[in-house]
Design a protein around this motif. Structure first.
Motif, PDB file in Angstrom:
ATOM      1  N   LYS A   1       0.830  -1.302  -0.031  1.00 27.11           N
ATOM      2  CA  LYS A   1       0.234  -0.061  -0.142  1.00 27.11           C
ATOM      3  C   LYS A   1       0.915   1.348   0.142  1.00 27.11           C
ATOM      4  O   LYS A   1       0.339   2.458  -0.431  1.00 27.11           O
ATOM      5  N   THR A   2       2.257   1.119   0.435  1.00 29.85           N
ATOM      6  CA  THR A   2       3.097   2.475   0.486  1.00 29.85           C
ATOM      7  C   THR A   2       4.159   2.129  -0.124  1.00 29.85           C
ATOM      8  O   THR A   2       5.145   2.743   0.372  1.00 29.85           O
ATOM      9  N   ALA A   3       4.372   1.402  -0.999  1.00 28.46           N
ATOM     10  CA  ALA A   3       5.433   0.941  -1.885  1.00 28.46           C
ATOM     11  C   ALA A   3       5.985   2.329  -2.547  1.00 28.46           C
ATOM     12  O   ALA A   3       5.325   3.345  -3.122  1.00 28.46           O
ATOM     13  N   PRO A   4       7.452   2.720  -2.424  1.00 29.63           N
ATOM     14  CA  PRO A   4       7.894   3.890  -2.924  1.00 29.63           C
ATOM     15  C   PRO A   4       8.201   3.965  -4.400  1.00 29.63           C
ATOM     16  O   PRO A   4       8.634   4.776  -5.022  1.00 29.63           O
TER      17      PRO A   4
ATOM     18  N   MET B   1       8.015  -2.583  -5.197  1.00 33.61           N
ATOM     19  CA  MET B   1       6.979  -3.473  -4.935  1.00 33.61           C
ATOM     20  C   MET B   1       7.198  -4.814  -5.660  1.00 33.61           C
ATOM     21  O   MET B   1       6.957  -5.718  -4.979  1.00 33.61           O
ATOM     22  N   ARG B   2       7.913  -4.753  -6.721  1.00 35.06           N
ATOM     23  CA  ARG B   2       8.187  -6.210  -7.441  1.00 35.06           C
ATOM     24  C   ARG B   2       9.158  -6.983  -6.628  1.00 35.06           C
ATOM     25  O   ARG B   2       8.988  -8.071  -6.342  1.00 35.06           O
ATOM     26  N   ASN B   3      10.060  -6.201  -5.970  1.00 39.63           N
ATOM     27  CA  ASN B   3      10.905  -6.789  -4.983  1.00 39.63           C
ATOM     28  C   ASN B   3      10.481  -7.601  -3.990  1.00 39.63           C
ATOM     29  O   ASN B   3      10.836  -8.433  -3.561  1.00 39.63           O
TER      30      ASN B   3
ATOM     31  N   PHE C   1      20.293  -8.648  -0.872  1.00 45.25           N
ATOM     32  CA  PHE C   1      20.346  -7.457  -1.651  1.00 45.25           C
ATOM     33  C   PHE C   1      19.406  -6.721  -1.494  1.00 45.25           C
ATOM     34  O   PHE C   1      19.820  -5.362  -1.526  1.00 45.25           O
ATOM     35  N   VAL C   2      18.270  -6.693  -1.597  1.00 43.82           N
ATOM     36  CA  VAL C   2      17.043  -5.995  -1.477  1.00 43.82           C
ATOM     37  C   VAL C   2      17.065  -4.943  -0.084  1.00 43.82           C
ATOM     38  O   VAL C   2      17.052  -3.541  -0.292  1.00 43.82           O
TER      39      VAL C   2
END
Length: 369
Positions: free
Chosen positions: A25-28, A33-35, A138-139
């Motif tokens: 809901k708060t993905a920058p 979001m994909r990660n 890594f993320v």
């Protein structure tokens, strides 16, 4: 004993997905979001891997344990997950990046040890899981690094030279470096508790039974059965933190934790290299292993980030200097506004150096309908 190791490992996998379930809901950015989705899918797959072992090799007991994995929920007051760090909330993306950097790194260490088990199905499964765990770390590392970069960039553009000018930096719409340090203190200390007691008969028994090995066992120069030898362990003696040699078999948890701390410092050095590149006078560093502990030798004391033992009153007075305060958490959560336009990023985080699979910067990683 073997079933217990598999259950504990399996319990952590869905827990992290439960902790992170609201972050979309708060993905920058769509990139982030994909990660997030990839991390969640892989953690779910790791759960299935552990459940498969329980179902196939442990009969009725294994089936019951697998069923109980479905009953527990992260943070549930009645049926929480088995390990403390997996019952904490993940309310914002900085927490997510810190979690995937620090806590998934514990997963790496534990999987490395389990990959050396004498139970071949578990060994092969853990080696497969390790290839995906690398992406999670890594993320986390690059996520924190991009936040550090954006903060330093905003300071440079606004002419703010003092990194401890928290209010001045926050007015720029970025996360100040002292708050980043406090978040690192929190997640590092919570993760240290996952290693258990510094002196552990459970770890010794698992190793002696051939159910668990050591991190990078092939690089260790000893007899590999630990019938002799010692290992230095930090202990609390007369209210002082001292080094004490204990039998190597008893100090297995401490050795694995020491390897973990050394591994964590590699990424921290990369964050500091970003800060240095902008000429900002600030260093992120890991707190002392006695800081903010709830399990092990230091669970009954308070210590500051440098390892100095504090009284209860001193700890209460200085706590917010070491760990995120309610105001810090509110500020970070206030920044968490979604950015769903391809190629765009929230103002508090820098874009990645390169897209996933070398995709262009405006690639639509997630389709939202």
């Amino acid at each position: 004993m073997l079933r217990r190791l598999i259950v504990i490992q399996g319990d952590t996998e869905p827990a992290s997905v439960e902790q992170q379930r609201f972050l979309g809901k708060t993905a920058p950015s769509l990139y982030d979001m994909r990660n997030l989705f990839q991390v969640n899918v892989e953690e779910g797959r790791h759960l299935w891997a552990m459940v498969y072992l329980l179902q196939k090799y442990f009969g009725a007991d294994g089936r019951e344990e697998a069923e109980e994995l479905l009953q527990r929920r992260s943070g549930d007051p009645d049926t929480p997950r088995m390990l403390g760090a997996f019952n904490e909330k993940t309310p914002d993306w900085l927490s997510f990046f810190m979690f995937t950097y620090f806590t998934d790194r514990d997963g790496k260490m534990q999987l490395e040890a389990l990959a050396r088990t004498g139970f071949d199905p578990l060994s092969r499964t853990c080696r497969f899981m390790l290839t995906e765990e690398a992406h999670h770390m890594f993320v986390g590392e690059t996520g924190v690094g991009r936040i550090v970069e954006r903060t330093c960039q905003a300071m440079q553009e606004a002419g703010v030279e003092d990194p401890h000018d928290v209010e001045g930096v926050r007015k720029l719409g970025v996360i100040d470096l002292p708050t980043l340090q406090k978040k690192a203190n929190l997640h590092f200390s919570l993760t240290l508790d996952l290693f258990g007691n510094e002196i552990s008969t459970n770890a010794a028994n698992a190793f002696h039974a051939g159910l668990k090995g050591r991190y990078r066992e092939e690089r260790i120069d000893d007899d590999h059965v630990l019938e002799s030898g010692s290992y230095p362990v930090l202990r609390l003696k007369d209210h002082r933190i001292v080094n004490e040699d204990v039998p190597a078999l008893s100090g297995l948890n401490m050795r694995l934790r020491d390897d973990y701390v050394a591994d964590c410092n590699v990424g921290v050095a990369r964050w500091n290299a970003v800060i240095d590149r902008f000429g900002v006078k600030f260093r992120i560093k890991l707190p002392h292993v006695a800081f903010h502990r709830h399990i092990g030798e230091f669970s009954d004391i308070h210590a500051d980030a440098d390892g100095n033992v504090l009284s209860e009153a001193d700890w209460e007075r200085r706590r917010d200097a070491f760990l995120p305060s309610a105001g810090d958490r509110a500020f970070i959560e206030g920044l968490m506004q979604s950015q769903y336009e391809p190629g765009k990023f929230a103002g508090w985080i820098a874009p990645p150096k390169v897209g996933i699979d070398n995709k262009p910067g405006n690639f639509e990683y997630v389709k939202i309908s």
